[in-house]
Design a protein around this motif. Sequence first.
Motif, PDB file in Angstrom:
ATOM      1  N   LYS A 172       0.839  -1.188   0.000  1.00 60.00           N
ATOM      2  CA  LYS A 172       0.000   0.000   0.000  1.00 60.00           C
ATOM      3  C   LYS A 172       0.880   1.246   0.000  1.00 60.00           C
ATOM      4  O   LYS A 172       1.992   1.269   0.537  1.00 60.00           O
ATOM      5  CB  LYS A 172      -0.955   0.005   1.182  1.00 60.00           C
ATOM      6  N   VAL A 205      -3.317   4.169  -2.715  1.00 62.76           N
ATOM      7  CA  VAL A 205      -3.685   2.762  -2.856  1.00 62.76           C
ATOM      8  C   VAL A 205      -3.660   2.104  -1.482  1.00 62.76           C
ATOM      9  O   VAL A 205      -2.592   1.933  -0.881  1.00 62.76           O
ATOM     10  CB  VAL A 205      -2.723   2.018  -3.811  1.00 62.76           C
ATOM     11  N   GLU A 206      -4.832   1.736  -1.007  1.00 72.37           N
ATOM     12  CA  GLU A 206      -4.939   1.110   0.310  1.00 72.37           C
ATOM     13  C   GLU A 206      -5.385  -0.348   0.224  1.00 72.37           C
ATOM     14  O   GLU A 206      -5.110  -1.128   1.133  1.00 72.37           O
ATOM     15  CB  GLU A 206      -5.925   1.900   1.179  1.00 72.37           C
ATOM     16  N   ASP A 207      -6.083  -0.722  -0.842  1.00 71.11           N
ATOM     17  CA  ASP A 207      -6.598  -2.085  -1.000  1.00 71.11           C
ATOM     18  C   ASP A 207      -5.776  -2.813  -2.054  1.00 71.11           C
ATOM     19  O   ASP A 207      -5.909  -2.567  -3.248  1.00 71.11           O
ATOM     20  CB  ASP A 207      -8.076  -2.048  -1.406  1.00 71.11           C
ATOM     21  N   LEU A 208      -4.911  -3.728  -1.621  1.00 73.59           N
ATOM     22  CA  LEU A 208      -4.029  -4.432  -2.543  1.00 73.59           C
ATOM     23  C   LEU A 208      -4.741  -5.541  -3.298  1.00 73.59           C
ATOM     24  O   LEU A 208      -4.173  -6.127  -4.221  1.00 73.59           O
ATOM     25  CB  LEU A 208      -2.835  -5.015  -1.781  1.00 73.59           C
TER      26      LEU A 208
END
Length: 240
Positions: A172, A205-208
């Motif tokens: 992230k 980007v936090e949700d991989l």
Amino acid sequence: DTYTGLHSTLAMIRDTQTTERADGALDSGSLNMPRVILLGGYASKTFLVPLAKASRPGRIFCAAKTLADAPTGNWTAELIKADDMFSILVIANQSVPVEITGLLPSMKYEVACVADADGGAESTTEDIQATRRTWTTEDKAPTIASMIAEVNPSPIKDDAQDISTYVQIAEKGYLWCLVLTSNTTLTLGVPRAKVIQSDGLRQKVEDLRQSSAGSFPGFPKNRTYEVYCTAEANDFSNET
């Protein structure tokens, strides 16, 4: 942006991407030369990843040479294919990443690509030369795991095209992407990560589990464009 004067809009537009190859019949051997087109890509410490497409299914080869070792004349298909770095293109005009490995950090290279159609035909010399770019590896690796790009007609304007990117991030953090005209990169070379971070559009980007998707709409059809990205890990602990 200060690099090209272009403006783009980055937004989430798609959750997943499909990269697996499906079985299919080989081309029977048309003599039409496959046109290869560079669409962008990203740079790491010891490898470069051009994104390219071709007008016929088959393979796309790319190679990198230091400026001292790059040909003073035209790149040839034989020279590019000698390093055996390629990706398989199952469907014509879809982008594929070609990973050029074994490079040195912070080194300037010249890159070129060629398409090799299933029937054996190769890109013309003119098309190969159009993919030539100077491109520098970075001093640290971005957190990009994979990247593809698409160019499609605009659903709103008949004389426009839309560019889309789908980037998978390994950690992230932040993703930056920058759209440039092909003439710009042909003349000035591919921008370094610091330029992409300065002039490109940033996405958190936090949700991989999802691909980070970017939409760059409304570019004129009479010009060709490329999109280059970089990414950096960040736990956002300093954000309020």
